[in-house]
Design an enzyme around this catalytic site. Structure first.
Site, PDB file in Angstrom:
ATOM      1  N   GLY A 125       0.840  -1.203   0.000  1.00  0.00           N
ATOM      2  CA  GLY A 125       0.000   0.000   0.000  1.00  0.00           C
ATOM      3  C   GLY A 125       0.868   1.243   0.000  1.00  0.00           C
ATOM      4  O   GLY A 125       0.501   2.292   0.544  1.00  0.00           O
ATOM      5  N   ALA A 148       1.710   3.320  -2.293  1.00  0.00           N
ATOM      6  CA  ALA A 148       1.470   4.425  -3.232  1.00  0.00           C
ATOM      7  C   ALA A 148       0.534   5.494  -2.690  1.00  0.00           C
ATOM      8  O   ALA A 148       0.379   6.546  -3.312  1.00  0.00           O
ATOM      9  CB  ALA A 148       0.906   3.863  -4.543  1.00  0.00           C
ATOM     10  N   GLY A 174      -1.852   7.280   0.914  1.00  0.00           N
ATOM     11  CA  GLY A 174      -2.273   7.369   2.312  1.00  0.00           C
ATOM     12  C   GLY A 174      -1.174   7.082   3.326  1.00  0.00           C
ATOM     13  O   GLY A 174      -0.058   7.619   3.243  1.00  0.00           O
ATOM     14  N   ASP A 199      -1.173  -7.095  -7.764  1.00  0.00           N
ATOM     15  CA  ASP A 199      -2.564  -7.027  -7.314  1.00  0.00           C
ATOM     16  C   ASP A 199      -2.749  -8.057  -6.199  1.00  0.00           C
ATOM     17  O   ASP A 199      -2.830  -9.263  -6.455  1.00  0.00           O
ATOM     18  CB  ASP A 199      -3.503  -7.316  -8.493  1.00  0.00           C
ATOM     19  CG  ASP A 199      -4.964  -7.232  -8.086  1.00  0.00           C
ATOM     20  OD1 ASP A 199      -5.245  -7.108  -6.867  1.00  0.00           O
ATOM     21  OD2 ASP A 199      -5.833  -7.308  -8.979  1.00  0.00           O
ATOM     22  N   LEU A 200      -2.819  -7.558  -4.975  1.00  0.00           N
ATOM     23  CA  LEU A 200      -2.868  -8.460  -3.813  1.00  0.00           C
ATOM     24  C   LEU A 200      -4.232  -9.134  -3.640  1.00  0.00           C
ATOM     25  O   LEU A 200      -4.411  -9.935  -2.734  1.00  0.00           O
ATOM     26  CB  LEU A 200      -2.489  -7.698  -2.533  1.00  0.00           C
ATOM     27  CG  LEU A 200      -1.087  -7.084  -2.535  1.00  0.00           C
ATOM     28  CD1 LEU A 200      -0.824  -6.339  -1.225  1.00  0.00           C
ATOM     29  CD2 LEU A 200      -0.018  -8.146  -2.764  1.00  0.00           C
ATOM     30  N   GLY A 213      -4.878  -1.946   1.730  1.00  0.00           N
ATOM     31  CA  GLY A 213      -6.193  -2.297   2.245  1.00  0.00           C
ATOM     32  C   GLY A 213      -7.282  -1.731   1.357  1.00  0.00           C
ATOM     33  O   GLY A 213      -7.074  -0.758   0.637  1.00  0.00           O
ATOM     34  N   SER A 232      -7.422  -1.938  12.539  1.00  0.00           N
ATOM     35  CA  SER A 232      -8.357  -0.825  12.479  1.00  0.00           C
ATOM     36  C   SER A 232      -9.159  -0.804  13.773  1.00  0.00           C
ATOM     37  O   SER A 232      -9.393  -1.857  14.380  1.00  0.00           O
ATOM     38  CB  SER A 232      -9.300  -1.024  11.295  1.00  0.00           C
ATOM     39  OG  SER A 232     -10.444  -0.209  11.421  1.00  0.00           O
ATOM     40  N   TYR A 253     -15.447  -5.695   6.331  1.00  0.00           N
ATOM     41  CA  TYR A 253     -14.200  -4.949   6.598  1.00  0.00           C
ATOM     42  C   TYR A 253     -13.764  -5.191   8.051  1.00  0.00           C
ATOM     43  O   TYR A 253     -12.612  -5.557   8.308  1.00  0.00           O
ATOM     44  CB  TYR A 253     -14.438  -3.459   6.342  1.00  0.00           C
ATOM     45  CG  TYR A 253     -13.223  -2.596   6.587  1.00  0.00           C
ATOM     46  CD1 TYR A 253     -12.237  -2.456   5.611  1.00  0.00           C
ATOM     47  CD2 TYR A 253     -13.047  -1.915   7.795  1.00  0.00           C
ATOM     48  CE1 TYR A 253     -11.109  -1.664   5.829  1.00  0.00           C
ATOM     49  CE2 TYR A 253     -11.925  -1.124   8.019  1.00  0.00           C
ATOM     50  CZ  TYR A 253     -10.970  -1.007   7.036  1.00  0.00           C
ATOM     51  OH  TYR A 253      -9.850  -0.225   7.267  1.00  0.00           O
ATOM     52  N   LYS A 268     -10.386  -7.236   9.399  1.00  0.00           N
ATOM     53  CA  LYS A 268      -9.382  -6.603  10.261  1.00  0.00           C
ATOM     54  C   LYS A 268      -9.294  -7.322  11.612  1.00  0.00           C
ATOM     55  O   LYS A 268      -8.210  -7.428  12.193  1.00  0.00           O
ATOM     56  CB  LYS A 268      -9.712  -5.119  10.459  1.00  0.00           C
ATOM     57  CG  LYS A 268      -9.569  -4.289   9.183  1.00  0.00           C
ATOM     58  CD  LYS A 268      -8.113  -4.176   8.756  1.00  0.00           C
ATOM     59  CE  LYS A 268      -7.912  -3.228   7.590  1.00  0.00           C
ATOM     60  NZ  LYS A 268      -6.495  -3.123   7.186  1.00  0.00           N
TER      61      LYS A 268
END
Ligand code: NAI
Length: 284
Positions: free
Chosen positions: A8, A10, A12, A41-42, A71, A116, A157, A161
């Site tokens: 992740g 790239a 945030g 692509d995970l 995520g 999260s 979601y 998490k």
């Protein structure tokens, strides 16, 4: 200077971590859908195994740490459910399984998994959803939430998490992880201003829920500050941090669950370690 893998990378918070590690002189191998050293692509089996292999090869078989920040957020959309499941759960555990020998090779590696606070402030997440994830059965996890209709994405979601957090805590203390010098911990952010949150705020019904949600210190978190927490959890200061879940959420978890934790360990779990205290005085 160390070598770190960051998924992740790239956008945030993952991006913030990359910027801070790079500025401190470390080498970062970023993994993302685009604009990364390793483009993968995970959400697919092939993408995850490519990410495992390519990072190991670029790192020369030795990693000082890993940050699992890729995520997929809980914005609504039926098509999104399999992506949430695959990226948020398998995109962490399969990569860590594959990278573990390289992390062990450094002797004192640090791993930060993005959990999260949805794990503790989302109600009604079915136990079977979490169990399906822990059995690595994403299809079953997705099926288990379909009946929530439009509310399925936030439930899945939170389930993904929760499962990834439990996976991390179960493995953190094991011989292959703690015993190999790897410190495996979880960061649990609240609402942090990133493209993931912006997407939720762009949906009027979601925006209302997010904005009404109690955050005792107010506002949204800052991606750069969360990046600082990650860098701290990768530093020597974290040598004695193992299996911890660090909440950085403005107080929402404490607001709803002040008395839920800490709790005493169940007697059945601790009793083998207490036997010498349970003997009669004078016995050996
Ligand atoms: P973001 O959307 O800015 O970044 C997520 C990154 O993951 C993106 O670069 C995206 O391309 C990558 N990604 C998504 N699907 C992928 C795939 N199939 N393969 C490879 N890469 C993929 O999100 P943000 O907010 O920085 O999130 C970072 C982590 O923090 C995520 O795990 C998220 O679930 C978690 N989190 C975020 C919160 C927030 O309020 N922003 C709150 C709590 C947890």
């Amino acid at each position: 200077m160390g070598v770190y893998a960051v998924t992740g990378s790239a956008s945030g918070m993952g991006r913030a971590v990359v910027d801070k590690l790079t500025a401190a002189g470390h080498t970062v191998i970023g993994v993302d859908l685009s604009a990364a050293e390793v483009v993968a692509d995970l959400s697919t089996v092939a993408g995850r195994s490519h990410a495992v292999r390519e990072v190991l090869s670029r790192a020369g078989g030795r990693l000082d740490g890993a940050v699992l920040a890729a995520g997929v957020g809980p914005a609504p959309g039926a098509d999104r459910l399999p992506l949430i499941g695959a990226v948020n759960y398998l995109g962490v555990v399969e990569l860590l399984d594959g990278w573990r020998p390289a992390l062990a090779a450094s002797g004192r590696a640090k791993v930060v998994v993005f959990g999260s606070n949805s794990t503790t402030v989302t109600p009604a997440v079915p136990r079977r959803t979490i169990n399906a994830f822990l059995s690595a059965d994403v299809d079953r996890a997705v099926r288990s939430v379909r009946w929530f209709g439009k509310g399925a994405a936030p439930i899945l979601y939170a389930g993904s998490k929760t499962a990834v957090t439990r996976w991390a805590r179960r493995h953190a203390t094991a011989e292959q992880w703690a015993g190999a010098g790897i410190r495996l911990n979880v960061l649990a952010p609240g609402a942090i201003m990133t493209p993931l949150l912006e997407e939720q705020l762009a949906t009027p019904s979601e925006a209302k829920t997010v904005r009404r949600f109690p955050v005792p210190v107010g506002g949204f978190g800052d991606a750069g500050q969360l990046g600082d927490w990650v860098v701290f959890m990768l530093s020597d200061a974290a040598d004695f941090l193992c299996g911890s879940v660090v909440f950085v959420d403005g107080g929402s978890d404490a607001y709803f669950r002040a008395d839920s934790w800490p709790r005493p360990v169940p007697v059945t779990r601790i009793v083998p370690y207490l036997t010498r205290f349970l003997r009669y005085p004078g016995s050996r």
